[in-house]
Design an enzyme around this catalytic site. Structure first.
Site: not given
Ligand code: TNX
Length: 489
Positions: A303-304
């Site tokens: 993620d991210e």
């Protein structure tokens, strides 16, 4: 009988009740070590508050009346491995299942059918009646999970065990442990020791750090396993890696270790995608973790990764997946991993925004964790002190009233492996903080994951949840008295 959470598939109340007394025994059939252990688990839960001996014994040919019988019986596993049937008459409680796991789930139902005082730690007066009736039950989804972030703040083995116990009570079967992030690396890796001994020393805002030794981790795995919960460890990659980058300069593209980090920003760190040592590191870390993890899954985060250019990100995910596979595990990742070519077995965990299309295109099984519905770290309302609000405020009705299958466009029932409720710990310092955000939303997620959609309605649920308050109190849970619920004293 009408206060069970998750709501059973079929429930037929009858007249009368079974009464637990000082002579009640728990008979198991077959008396294998595994089924005896489930009998002991039930007995342990009931002994403290009843004061009864509740011997756990192999079922005799003629058990006589007044006992609880747990049996594993023949049956088609294709109809659901976790299914169970519970028949209560004034004479006997009969719990049967096709697998021990079904008995364990049914034991939670027995706990909830007894009066709330059953959950207290000291002897109570009773009486200990279980209303008569028949329950036939099985879960809707195979993946019924909760995630705990032990990286932003660290929680002791004892605290984590308590959380696992509460997940088991609501029939969840996956415990996702977010073990690494920018603010701390929480698992001992013998081939890269500084990850834990240096990268594990910090937490958000200067709170004490910490890490699990491999023995601690094995203890947690076994504790979850004894509750038929699969522990899913996450090493968040290639972003969320500042603690690792700070521990080993050679993991950085410029060869320089950054300082340890105690803020709560995201998206600033990345492993060095084009250095071979990165993959040696991952092979070692994933190898050690896989060896300690009997469950089928390793979560690679994903993620991210805002500091990893998209083409590098794809190459990275495509190199990590075979490493996980080589160590005998199946990949789970936040849904961004589907921007890369996925292995056919990789699972995508949806959390926000647009990223589900790539997972659907690749037919990846999907775990639904939509942040605006399922994030346990979102505040209940504007006055909630703990938690964040970037995905919105999530009151108890909002947390309950959604269907994982219709939530996102293009998703169908067969795409959805299940749901998971993540609890990120930027604002959480103690187990009491954890409980306050998790309860009473977590029972709702457990019901969404277990019970048929057609039988779920807020007006019915809110009455059952009100009754659960007394059980949560007896368990000593620090739950939020949501104003939408008429809590019983
Ligand atoms: C987003 S959700 C994150 C986490 C934060 C969380 C806070 C996701 C996959 N990443 O790094 O802790 O928001 O709510």
């Amino acid at each position: 009988m009408n206060h069970l959470i998750p709501k059973p598939v079929l429930l037929q109340p009858a007249t009368g009740a079974f009464a637990l007394n000082a002579d009640t025994r728990i008979y198991v059939d077959p008396p294998s070590a595994e089924v005896m252990a489930i009998g002991e688990y039930l007995a342990t839960k009931l002994r403290a508050s009843t004061g009864y001996a509740l011997a756990v014994l192999p079922k005799p040919d003629r058990p006589g009346g007044g006992h609880i019988v747990l049996s594993v019986t023949d049956g088609d596993l294709a109809l659901g491995e976790e299914r169970y049937e519970l028949t209560i008459t004034p004479d006997q409680v009969t719990l049967s299942a096709v697998q021990p796991v079904g008995l364990f789930r049914g034991v939670q139902t027995i706990r909830q059918l007894l009066p709330p005082d059953i959950e207290r730690a000291s002897v109570q007066s009773g009486p200990w009646q279980i209303p008569a009736g028949v329950i036939k039950d099985r879960p809707r989804f195979a993946w019924r999970g909760a995630m705990l972030d032990v990286a932003r703040h660290f929680f002791s083995v004892e605290d984590v065990k308590r959380y696992i116990d509460l997940l088991a009570y609501y029939k969840l079967n996956r415990f996702h442990l977010h073990l690494t992030d920018d603010q701390g690396w929480r698992i001992e890796i013998k081939s890269w020791p500084k990850l834990a001994t240096y990268g594990g020393t910090t937490a958000v805002d200067g709170a004490p750090g910490g890490y699990y030794t491999q023995a601690d981790y094995a203890d947690l795995v076994a504790y979850a396993q004894a509750r038929y919960i699969t522990l899913v460890p996450e090493i968040d990659l290639p972003g969320h890696t500042n603690a690792a980058l700070a521990s080993y300069p050679e993991l950085n593209c410029d060869g320089k270790a950054p300082a340890l980090y105690t803020g709560i920003e995201v998206g600033f760190s990345s492993l060095c995608i084009d250095k071979e040592i990165t993959y040696q590191f991952l092979d070692d870390v994933i190898g050690e973790l896989a060896a300690l993890t009997p469950g089928a899954y390793i979560h690679i985060g994903g993620d991210e990764a805002k500091s990893t250019p998209p083409d590098q990100y794809r190459r990275f995910i495509e190199r990590v997946q075979p490493i996980v596979a080589k160590h005998g595990k199946q990949v789970v990742g936040w849904a961004e991993i589907a921007h890369a070519e996925l292995l056919p077995t990789s699972i995508a965990q949806y959390w926000d925004g647009e990223v589900i299309a790539d997972a659907l295109r690749q037919h990846a099984p999907i775990i639904m964790s939509p942040a605006s519905k399922a994030y346990l770290d979102m505040k209940y309302d504007a006055s909630t002190k703990l938690g964040l609000k970037w995905a919105g405020l999530i009151d108890v009705p909002t947390a309950y009233t959604w269907d994982p299958v219709t939530f996102a466009n293009g998703v169908t029932e067969s795409d959805v492996l299940g749901i998971e409720a993540p609890l990120w710990s930027e604002t959480l310092l103690t187990i009491s903080d954890i409980e306050y955000l998790a309860f009473p939303r977590l029972p709702g997620y457990a019901e969404i994951a277990w019970s048929p959609q057609a039988g779920r309605a807020w007006e019915d649920y809110r009455v059952r949840l009100a009754a659960q308050g007394a059980y949560l109190s007896a368990l000593g849970v620090n739950f939020y008295r949501a104003p939408e619920i008429d809590w019983q004293p």
